[in-house]
Design an enzyme around this catalytic site. Structure first.
Site, short mmCIF file in Angstrom:
data_model
loop_
_atom_site.label_atom_id
_atom_site.label_comp_id
_atom_site.label_asym_id
_atom_site.label_seq_id
_atom_site.Cartn_x
_atom_site.Cartn_y
_atom_site.Cartn_z
N LEU A 91 12.22 -16.78 61.66
CA LEU A 91 12.10 -16.07 62.93
C LEU A 91 11.75 -14.61 62.76
O LEU A 91 10.93 -14.06 63.49
CB LEU A 91 13.41 -16.18 63.72
CG LEU A 91 13.84 -17.60 64.09
CD1 LEU A 91 15.17 -17.58 64.80
CD2 LEU A 91 12.77 -18.28 64.93
N GLY A 92 12.36 -13.95 61.80
CA GLY A 92 12.11 -12.52 61.63
C GLY A 92 12.82 -11.98 60.42
O GLY A 92 13.68 -12.65 59.82
N ASN A 95 15.09 -5.35 56.46
CA ASN A 95 14.93 -4.88 55.09
C ASN A 95 15.66 -5.78 54.10
O ASN A 95 15.15 -6.06 53.02
CB ASN A 95 15.44 -3.44 54.97
CG ASN A 95 14.53 -2.47 55.69
OD1 ASN A 95 13.32 -2.48 55.53
ND2 ASN A 95 15.13 -1.63 56.52
N LEU A 96 16.85 -6.23 54.47
CA LEU A 96 17.65 -7.03 53.55
C LEU A 96 18.14 -8.34 54.17
O LEU A 96 18.84 -9.09 53.52
CB LEU A 96 18.86 -6.21 53.07
CG LEU A 96 18.52 -4.96 52.27
CD1 LEU A 96 19.78 -4.16 52.01
CD2 LEU A 96 17.83 -5.32 50.97
N ARG A 98 17.23 -11.86 56.71
CA ARG A 98 16.26 -12.71 57.37
C ARG A 98 16.98 -13.64 58.34
O ARG A 98 18.15 -13.99 58.14
CB ARG A 98 15.47 -13.55 56.35
CG ARG A 98 14.48 -12.73 55.52
CD ARG A 98 13.63 -13.64 54.66
NE ARG A 98 12.65 -12.87 53.89
CZ ARG A 98 11.73 -13.41 53.10
NH1 ARG A 98 11.69 -14.72 52.96
NH2 ARG A 98 10.89 -12.66 52.44
N VAL A 99 16.25 -14.05 59.36
CA VAL A 99 16.82 -14.93 60.38
C VAL A 99 15.95 -16.17 60.50
O VAL A 99 14.71 -16.07 60.53
CB VAL A 99 16.93 -14.22 61.75
CG1 VAL A 99 17.54 -15.15 62.78
CG2 VAL A 99 17.76 -12.95 61.62
N LYS A 120 21.46 -16.19 60.15
CA LYS A 120 21.16 -14.87 59.59
C LYS A 120 21.62 -14.84 58.14
O LYS A 120 22.78 -15.12 57.84
CB LYS A 120 21.85 -13.78 60.40
CG LYS A 120 21.36 -12.38 60.05
CD LYS A 120 21.87 -11.35 61.04
CE LYS A 120 21.27 -9.98 60.77
NZ LYS A 120 21.73 -8.96 61.73
N ASP A 227 22.50 1.34 68.40
CA ASP A 227 21.22 0.75 68.02
C ASP A 227 20.54 0.08 69.20
O ASP A 227 19.84 -0.93 69.04
CB ASP A 227 21.39 -0.26 66.88
CG ASP A 227 20.11 -0.43 66.06
OD1 ASP A 227 19.21 0.42 66.19
OD2 ASP A 227 20.02 -1.41 65.30
#
Length: 494
Positions: A91-92, A95-96, A98-99, A120, A227
């Site tokens: 999915l995306g 930096n460290l 991934r999903v 995740k 955020d």
């Protein structure tokens, strides 16, 4: 807004035989549940660790919990493992982290969406290597503290507009977290596909109201988010929002209070002969003579006023002045970011954006707030939105709206007038873009009849005509759901 992504190590060890690698994890043609930020954050994202998980009261009846329990019962030790998951697509990436979109094995895709999750994954070794010098807020291990922070936040969340942590799964030096899957993409993708890269005022009000409730809940738990941006506001299958990425949060003590607020309430003098319509956005509409009388309301306020941090983290276009100048900040940074968020949804850009990061930060400290000459629509809604933004984007946190009474104060602003806050989760989302280019379904069929009586018509004016013409344009591959009874059909080849 160019994407920034560092090369990440390949996730999962080669001996992880319980992982289905029947997909390409290094590429993703579209953005789904989590996307690489269009504006790089000043602190690397990471994810959580957790103790034993349990269904919290609000989401305990969610069918996802039943699916997780059913899969766990198939294991000899009664626990969920990675081998119970089938990874469908990447999915995306951050930096460290991934999903991935994943599904519980044994569940057919057409039978139940309750088996779909987002996984995740964080490489803990990579987090440790990239940790660098710890910040003043993270003396216990630099970026590893962000991992612990998001774990702590996810474990406490129990809100319709915030994700649920269903399971913590570990494999080798990878930590994996099973959370809600949001197929609608993020609001940043919605803006990119919208005319003028902006939304009409009624749509802005809808999304801003739901984000406001999510921030209110986080602050009631003592968490300052730090955020907020459209990239971190995901869209569920029914079009409602879900905040994501909590690694930049920090926690402070909260003292809840019930405060009395005097307000003017309109009182109907003569009953209306017209039909009454109740809607989450607009309330009961009546006609006839009316006058105003003073009323006293009790507000629940739980705001982390004593929160304090000196860490410079966040996304540069959304940083509050007190973060940029390094003087220390508290809960007010979220309300500044909320003002920037509303501005971007309404005008398609952030208010202090410059030609470079340095120019943007300089503008945040010195530039006067300006509104574009071309407004998305005329009327009281835009005027109220401008007033709300002006009250939120005050450089002095002591004078900024929300810093003292939090979301309770912002809810009373005329921009949100008429919203029945307890019913907002039943409201029909104004417009939903599918990231894959197809029409996104409005809401789950289950419970739709009960919700129908709270749904009202959205007044789109010229926006309605514009979006209809875009929906007819197959070259862009975009289908819009506009609240019409007639459903659009995807064309062949999409």
């Amino acid at each position: 807004m160019a994407s920034v992504e560092e090369d990440s190590p390949t996730f999962f060890p080669s001996d992880a035989s319980d992982i289905d690698h029947s997909f390409t994890s290094s590429a993703s043609s579209t953005s789904f549940a989590t996307t690489v930020s269009g504006r790089s954050s000043l602190s690397l994202p990471s994810f959580s660790s957790s103790s034993a998980l349990r269904a919290l009261p609000h989401r305990s009846s969610d069918p996802h919990w039943s699916a997780v329990r059913a899969a766990s019962n198939l294991s000899p030790d009664g626990a969920l493992h990675l081998r119970h998951l089938r990874l469908l697509r990447h999915l995306g990436s951050g930096n460290l982290a991934r999903v991935f979109h994943c599904r519980l094995r044994g569940f057919d895709a057409s039978s139940s969406s309750a088996a779909d999750f987002a996984l995740k994954v964080v490489d803990l070794d990579a987090v440790a290597r990239a940790g660098g010098e710890p910040t003043k807020d993270a003396v216990d291990g630099g970026r590893l503290s962000h991992v612990r922070t998001e774990a702590r936040v996810l474990a406490e969340l129990d809100h319709p507009f915030l994700p649920t942590l269903y399971a913590r799964l570990d494999a080798s030096h990878y930590a994996c977290f099973l959370i809600d899957y949001c197929p609608g993409g993020d609001l940043h993708s919605v803006l990119r596909r919208s005319p003028g890269h902006r939304l009409p005022p009624n749509a802005v009000r809808f999304y801003a109201a739901e984000v406001l409730l999510a921030l209110e809940y986080l602050h009631a738990l003592g968490f300052v988010y730090r955020d907020l941006k459209p990239e971190n506001v995901l869209l569920r299958a029914d079009g409602h929002v879900m905040l994501s990425d909590f690694d930049l949060c920090f926690q402070s003590n909260v003292t809840p209070a019930l405060l009395r607020q005097r307000s003017l309430r309109r009182r109907q003098k003569r009953p209306s002969t017209l039909s009454r319509r109740t809607c989450c956005f607009g309330g009961a509409q009546t006609s006839g003579d009316s006058d105003e009388e003073e009323d006293e309301e009790v507000e629940f306020v739980a705001e982390p006023e004593a929160a304090y941090s000196r860490a410079c983290v966040g996304t540069h276009e959304y940083l509050a002045p007190e973060v940029v100048n390094g003087n220390g900040h508290g809960n007010g940074v979220d309300w500044w970011a909320f003002g920037v968020f509303v501005y971007e949804l309404l005008y398609g850009r952030t208010p202090f954006k410059g030609g470079s990061k340095e120019a943007t930060l300089r503008n945040i400290l010195t530039q006067e707030l300006r509104f574009p000459n071309v407004v998305p629509a005329a009327g009281d809604d835009v005027a109220a939105a401008k007033d709300l933004i002006s009250r939120l984007l005050v450089r002095d946190p002591q004078r900024r709206m929300g810093c003292a009474r939090g979301a309770a104060e912002i809810k009373r602003h005329p921009f949100f007038e008429g919203i029945q806050w307890p019913l907002i989760r039943c409201a029909r989302p104004p417009v939903v873009f599918s990231p894959a280019g197809g029409a996104q379904k409005r809401a789950a069929k289950e419970g739709r009849g009960k919700q129908q009586r709270w749904w009202g018509k959205w007044k789109w004016s010229s926006w309605n005509r514009t979006t209809k013409s875009i929906a007819a344009n197959s070259n862009r591959g975009i289908k819009l759901v506009l609240g019409l009874k007639k459903k659009t059909k995807e064309k062949d080849g999409k």
